[in-house]
Design an enzyme around this catalytic site. Structure first.
Site, PDB file in Angstrom:
ATOM      1  N   SER A  12      31.362  33.584  48.895  1.00 59.45           N
ATOM      2  CA  SER A  12      31.436  34.849  49.633  1.00 59.45           C
ATOM      3  C   SER A  12      32.863  35.408  49.650  1.00 59.45           C
ATOM      4  O   SER A  12      33.058  36.631  49.650  1.00 59.45           O
ATOM      5  CB  SER A  12      30.876  34.708  51.049  1.00 59.45           C
ATOM      6  OG  SER A  12      31.717  33.919  51.847  1.00 59.45           O
ATOM      7  N   ASN A  13      33.856  34.532  49.650  1.00 60.15           N
ATOM      8  CA  ASN A  13      35.244  35.027  49.576  1.00 60.15           C
ATOM      9  C   ASN A  13      35.525  35.637  48.207  1.00 60.15           C
ATOM     10  O   ASN A  13      36.219  36.652  48.105  1.00 60.15           O
ATOM     11  CB  ASN A  13      36.234  33.902  49.887  1.00 60.15           C
ATOM     12  CG  ASN A  13      36.395  33.676  51.373  1.00 60.15           C
ATOM     13  OD1 ASN A  13      37.047  34.464  52.051  1.00 60.15           O
ATOM     14  ND2 ASN A  13      35.767  32.632  51.894  1.00 60.15           N
ATOM     15  N   ASN A 106      45.463  29.338  49.085  1.00 61.21           N
ATOM     16  CA  ASN A 106      44.188  28.788  49.553  1.00 61.21           C
ATOM     17  C   ASN A 106      43.801  29.476  50.854  1.00 61.21           C
ATOM     18  O   ASN A 106      44.668  29.861  51.639  1.00 61.21           O
ATOM     19  CB  ASN A 106      44.369  27.281  49.814  1.00 61.21           C
ATOM     20  CG  ASN A 106      43.110  26.612  50.334  1.00 61.21           C
ATOM     21  OD1 ASN A 106      42.014  26.853  49.839  1.00 61.21           O
ATOM     22  ND2 ASN A 106      43.272  25.756  51.343  1.00 61.21           N
ATOM     23  N   HIS A 108      41.742  28.712  54.357  1.00 64.29           N
ATOM     24  CA  HIS A 108      41.245  27.557  55.113  1.00 64.29           C
ATOM     25  C   HIS A 108      40.716  28.040  56.468  1.00 64.29           C
ATOM     26  O   HIS A 108      41.393  28.820  57.155  1.00 64.29           O
ATOM     27  CB  HIS A 108      42.386  26.557  55.322  1.00 64.29           C
ATOM     28  CG  HIS A 108      41.945  25.343  56.093  1.00 64.29           C
ATOM     29  ND1 HIS A 108      41.225  24.321  55.511  1.00 64.29           N
ATOM     30  CD2 HIS A 108      42.107  25.004  57.386  1.00 64.29           C
ATOM     31  CE1 HIS A 108      40.956  23.410  56.425  1.00 64.29           C
ATOM     32  NE2 HIS A 108      41.479  23.792  57.580  1.00 64.29           N
ATOM     33  N   SER A 135      43.327  30.736  57.967  1.00 59.50           N
ATOM     34  CA  SER A 135      44.699  30.832  57.467  1.00 59.50           C
ATOM     35  C   SER A 135      44.691  30.964  55.957  1.00 59.50           C
ATOM     36  O   SER A 135      43.871  30.345  55.280  1.00 59.50           O
ATOM     37  CB  SER A 135      45.477  29.535  57.806  1.00 59.50           C
ATOM     38  OG  SER A 135      45.382  29.214  59.172  1.00 59.50           O
ATOM     39  N   GLU A 142      50.851  18.846  49.978  1.00 62.08           N
ATOM     40  CA  GLU A 142      50.256  18.420  51.252  1.00 62.08           C
ATOM     41  C   GLU A 142      48.942  19.169  51.501  1.00 62.08           C
ATOM     42  O   GLU A 142      48.927  20.411  51.449  1.00 62.08           O
ATOM     43  CB  GLU A 142      51.250  18.750  52.377  1.00 62.08           C
ATOM     44  CG  GLU A 142      50.937  18.057  53.678  1.00 62.08           C
ATOM     45  CD  GLU A 142      51.838  18.594  54.796  1.00 62.08           C
ATOM     46  OE1 GLU A 142      51.392  18.577  55.946  1.00 62.08           O
ATOM     47  OE2 GLU A 142      52.949  19.056  54.493  1.00 62.08           O
ATOM     48  N   ASP A 144      46.201  21.319  52.761  1.00 58.10           N
ATOM     49  CA  ASP A 144      46.180  22.424  53.731  1.00 58.10           C
ATOM     50  C   ASP A 144      47.511  22.554  54.472  1.00 58.10           C
ATOM     51  O   ASP A 144      47.551  22.974  55.637  1.00 58.10           O
ATOM     52  CB  ASP A 144      45.033  22.232  54.752  1.00 58.10           C
ATOM     53  CG  ASP A 144      43.668  22.211  54.073  1.00 58.10           C
ATOM     54  OD1 ASP A 144      43.496  22.938  53.088  1.00 58.10           O
ATOM     55  OD2 ASP A 144      42.781  21.466  54.546  1.00 58.10           O
TER      56      ASP A 144
HETATM   57  C1  GRF Z   1      35.322  29.280  53.533  1.00 54.33           C
HETATM   58  O1  GRF Z   1      35.082  29.033  54.888  1.00 54.33           O
HETATM   59  C2  GRF Z   1      36.754  28.954  53.189  1.00 54.33           C
HETATM   60  O2  GRF Z   1      37.656  29.222  54.221  1.00 54.33           O
HETATM   61  C3  GRF Z   1      36.686  27.471  52.968  1.00 54.33           C
HETATM   62  O3  GRF Z   1      35.446  27.266  52.330  1.00 54.33           O
HETATM   63  C4  GRF Z   1      34.560  28.308  52.668  1.00 54.33           C
HETATM   64  C5  GRF Z   1      34.108  28.933  51.391  1.00 54.33           C
HETATM   65  O4  GRF Z   1      33.117  29.902  51.566  1.00 54.33           O
HETATM   66  N1  GRF Z   1      37.851  27.001  52.249  1.00 54.33           N
HETATM   67  P1  GRF Z   1      32.678  30.822  50.367  1.00 54.33           P
HETATM   68  O5  GRF Z   1      32.283  29.911  49.203  1.00 54.33           O
HETATM   69  O6  GRF Z   1      33.836  31.698  49.992  1.00 54.33           O
HETATM   70  O7  GRF Z   1      31.507  31.596  50.863  1.00 54.33           O
END
Ligand code: GRF
Length: 224
Positions: A12-13, A106, A108, A135, A142, A144
């Site tokens: 989704s991101n 990244n 998170h 974030s 390290e 995250d």
């Molecule tokens: C998100 O919550 C992101 O912050 C985390 O993993 C999840 C990925 O979701 N690192 P998507 O695959 O982007 O829907």
């Protein structure tokens, strides 16, 4: 800016970045999507958007470092300028991404440095936190733990569930990631040996996502 996205799951991101690129809001071109999971929904989304989608299956490599080297060889071949980890669920060997330091970020789902690692929504509730969030940070050796670029904060209410929190946070993550990528792609935000800088001025606290999707500096007094 040529962007490569690494994703292991539903994507989704990634979809939010694709939408932001298509709307003309961000000066980026997503030139490839890589996944360690050949069946990841993220790869399907890439194909639908006409973006090269490449699976690098860990079962085809002898060990973690070999996998990571293969992955970053693909990133290199795509001539990426920025690598975005968006739900990429593997720990990367610093030896493999060292050349990419400062060009790999990244997202998170927690207010780092609180709750690095997995199951952040559940851990926020277990800890009795009253605030949660997401974030975006530069990736370092390290987990995250790299320099924080920007955060979005949400309040936690006593009747929140882990699933409810995750659902409420996700759309905010999408906006946070797109805006953070925008700052880097427009050349306004850098990380070097001297630290993070925004518009040539040091950034010593993460930026905060605003209602209009801009990212603003926070003064010490405005930190809650
Ligand atoms: C998100 O919550 C992101 O912050 C985390 O993993 C999840 C990925 O979701 N690192 P998507 O695959 O982007 O829907």
């Amino acid at each position: 800016m040529r962007v490569v996205v690494l994703a292991s799951g539903r994507g989704s991101n990634l979809q939010a970045l694709i939408a932001a690129e298509h709307s003309g809001r961000l000066p980026i071109r997503i030139v490839g999507v890589l996944s360690d999971k050949p069946a990841a929904k993220a790869l399907e989304l890439a194909v639908e958007a006409g973006i090269p989608a490449i699976a690098v299956d860990p079962r085809t490599t002898a060990n973690r470092l070999e996998f990571d080297r293969k992955l970053f060889a693909e990133v290199e071949a795509l001539d990426a300028q920025l690598v975005v980890l968006a739900g990429f669920m593997r720990i990367l060997d610093p030896l493999a991404f060292e050349p990419w330091l400062g060009r790999i970020i990244n997202i998170h789902p927690s207010l780092l440095p609180r709750h690095p690692g997995l199951h952040t929504h559940r851990r926020v509730l277990e800890a009795g936190d009253t605030r949660h969030g997401a974030s975006v940070h530069f990736v370092t050796a390290e987990l995250d733990g790299g320099p924080l670029i920007a955060q979005v904060v949400i309040d936690v209410s006593p009747d929140d569930s882990a699933e409810g929190l995750a659902e409420r946070l996700l759309p905010m993550e999408h906006r946070l990631l797109a805006s953070s990528v925008g700052l880097i792609a427009s050349g306004r935000l850098h990380w070097s040996t001297e630290g993070l800088s925004l518009d040539g001025t040091p950034l010593d606290r993460p930026l905060q996502l605003q209602a209009d999707d801009s990212l603003a500096r926070q003064s010490k007094s405005s930190q809650r």
